[in-house]
Design a protein around this motif. Structure first.
Motif, short mmCIF file in Angstrom:
data_model
loop_
_atom_site.label_atom_id
_atom_site.label_comp_id
_atom_site.label_asym_id
_atom_site.label_seq_id
_atom_site.Cartn_x
_atom_site.Cartn_y
_atom_site.Cartn_z
N THR A 104 -4.45 8.44 6.32
CA THR A 104 -6.06 8.63 6.68
C THR A 104 -6.69 7.97 7.80
N THR B 132 2.53 -1.70 7.17
CA THR B 132 1.27 -2.03 6.72
C THR B 132 1.25 -3.39 6.21
N SER C 23 2.38 4.88 1.64
CA SER C 23 2.36 6.06 2.66
C SER C 23 3.24 7.30 1.97
N PHE D 131 -10.51 2.08 8.32
CA PHE D 131 -9.77 0.85 7.13
C PHE D 131 -10.65 -0.01 6.75
N GLU E 248 -14.31 -1.41 -1.30
CA GLU E 248 -13.59 -1.41 -2.39
C GLU E 248 -13.58 -2.96 -2.97
N LEU F 289 -5.74 -3.18 -4.31
CA LEU F 289 -5.52 -2.07 -3.54
C LEU F 289 -3.91 -1.97 -3.02
N LEU G 125 -1.28 -0.59 -0.43
CA LEU G 125 -1.07 0.10 0.70
C LEU G 125 0.12 0.88 0.80
N LYS H 78 -6.23 0.95 -7.19
CA LYS H 78 -6.46 2.36 -6.27
C LYS H 78 -5.12 2.12 -5.25
N HIS I 114 -4.04 3.46 -1.42
CA HIS I 114 -4.70 3.84 -0.16
C HIS I 114 -3.55 4.06 0.96
N TYR I 115 -3.83 5.29 1.67
CA TYR I 115 -2.52 5.28 2.61
C TYR I 115 -3.31 5.56 4.07
N PRO I 116 -3.30 4.26 4.63
CA PRO I 116 -3.89 4.14 5.91
C PRO I 116 -3.25 4.73 7.04
N THR J 151 -13.37 0.79 4.41
CA THR J 151 -12.69 1.25 3.10
C THR J 151 -12.44 -0.40 2.45
#
Length: 385
Positions: A43, A110, A8, A91, A98, A4, A6, A36, A38-40, A94
């Motif tokens: 989102t 992050t 932006s 978060f 995942e 995953l 992280l 994957k 992810h945009y913590p 998620t």
């Protein structure tokens, strides 16, 4: 292995590196790596999304003002404490869904609280939490939130950033690794020879391979000074040809097209280009590029051995300043703060073309030896420990 990332949407560099790792995984580890992005921030809580857009607005309109925003974020430390992160439950959900084996953060905010939340979400099998920092110099402008001594590992793009993490931010040396530039696969293709570069300019762009070719870059946020630069170059009647990158910004493309046809006979020819996937060939084939001092364009320039003129119009943001310092320390870039300064710099290159060869040679010497496949192999080793 489930990975995953992280990231932006603030600044093109973060997304560029996240997408690059994803593409490399598909290329090198099909079936072995499940990646994957992810945009913590975007989102998460609405406040964080507003902060992201504030960054982009400042970058487009008033880079100098980012010194205020940067220092506020340094003090606020909104994502340092996991208990202060807004909408943390989303978060953590998620992470539970995942179940990543490895989390790679490619964003400066992050690397602390989000790592801890990920560990809390999977207490029995906590993911390995790693920072990949694409910045290339320390000191003022390096966000202190990049470095978390409690992270499982810190990977820096170049030795200078690794040294800064250890020296200035207490990152344990044994958890620090120099991983090279995280760029898309084409930038690691064998370089074009001189004949191939000439053919690219002639065949692909329909331009004169014997004329000085200046590439004007634009960022993902749409920040550019194309028209101001073109007006200054036109007034100086310089014997050059210009390529203006417009990305996916149709308004910019139409504006440059209008400029090129706005007079009966332009002294400077300009070719507007929409988004292209062959930037590696384009950057190898032009004489020089004008770009904001972001790490993305700068690292691509270094791998392409493309002399770079850093565009400092409107001020240089703190994060850009450390890029400028890195390039100055290696003598590989020039910085301009006005259209007239660009004119003078191009005149300098036209009068002393050997300077461009010197810059290319210096770029070749500082090109990281580590490639992205090397970096991926290292990440796998961290998970296996």
């Amino acid at each position: 292995m489930k990975v995953l990332i992280l990231s932006s949407s603030t600044g093109s560099g973060h997304n560029m590196r996240a997408n690059a790792l994803s593409v490399w995984a598909e290329k090198e580890k099909p079936g072995d790596w499940e990646v994957k992005i992810h945009y913590p921030l975007e989102t998460g809580h609405r406040l964080y999304a507003v902060g992201v857009e504030t960054y982009n607005v400042i970058q487009r309109n008033a880079p100098w003002a980012h010194h205020l925003y940067f220092n506020y974020l340094e003090l606020a430390a909104m994502h340092r404490n996991p208990d202060r992160i807004l909408n943390a439950d989303a978060f953590m959900e998620t992470i539970r869904n995942e179940k990543p084996d490895l989390i790679v953060s490619v964003h400066g905010h992050t690397n602390h609280g989000f790592f801890e939340l990920a560990r809390r979400a999977l207490p029995d099998h906590p993911p390995v939490c790693v920072t990949y920092c694409g910045e290339i110099f320390g000191g003022y402008g390096l966000c202190k939130h990049w470095i978390n001594p409690l992270a499982d590992h810190f990977i820096g793009a170049v030795p200078e950033i690794c040294e800064a993490a250890i020296r200035d931010h207490n990152m344990p040396e044994e958890k620090t690794h120099c991983g090279g530039f995280l760029l898309r696969p084409p930038f690691y293709h064998p370089p074009l020879n001189e004949s191939e570069q000439r053919q690219f300019i002639l065949d692909e762009l329909k331009l004169d391979p014997d004329q000085f070719t200046l590439l004007l870059s634009t960022g993902d946020a749409g920040a550019n000074n194309h028209v101001q630069f073109l007006n200054a170059l036109e007034a100086a009647s310089l014997p050059i040809q210009v390529i203006a990158l417009c990305g996916r910004n149709q308004e910019t493309f139409e504006k440059i097209t209008g400029w090129s046809t706005g007079a009966r006979e332009r002294k400077v020819s300009v070719t507007p280009l929409a988004y292209r996937k062959d930037m590696h060939r384009l950057m190898q084939s032009v004489s020089a590029i004008v770009a904001r001092p972001g790490t993305g364009a700068t690292c691509e320039s270094i791998l392409s051995c493309c002399p770079i003129i850093h565009n400092g119009m409107g001020g240089i943001m703190p994060q850009e300043w450390i890029t400028v310092k890195y390039c100055r320390s290696h003598g590989i870039s020039h910085t301009i703060k006005s259209p007239q300064a660009l004119v003078e710099k191009v005149k300098f290159f036209l009068d002393q073309p050997e300077t461009l060869s010197t810059i290319k040679s210096k770029m070749s010497k500082i090109t990281p030896k580590s490639t992205v496949p090397d970096l991926m192999q290292y990440l796998e080793s961290l998970v296996r420990q």
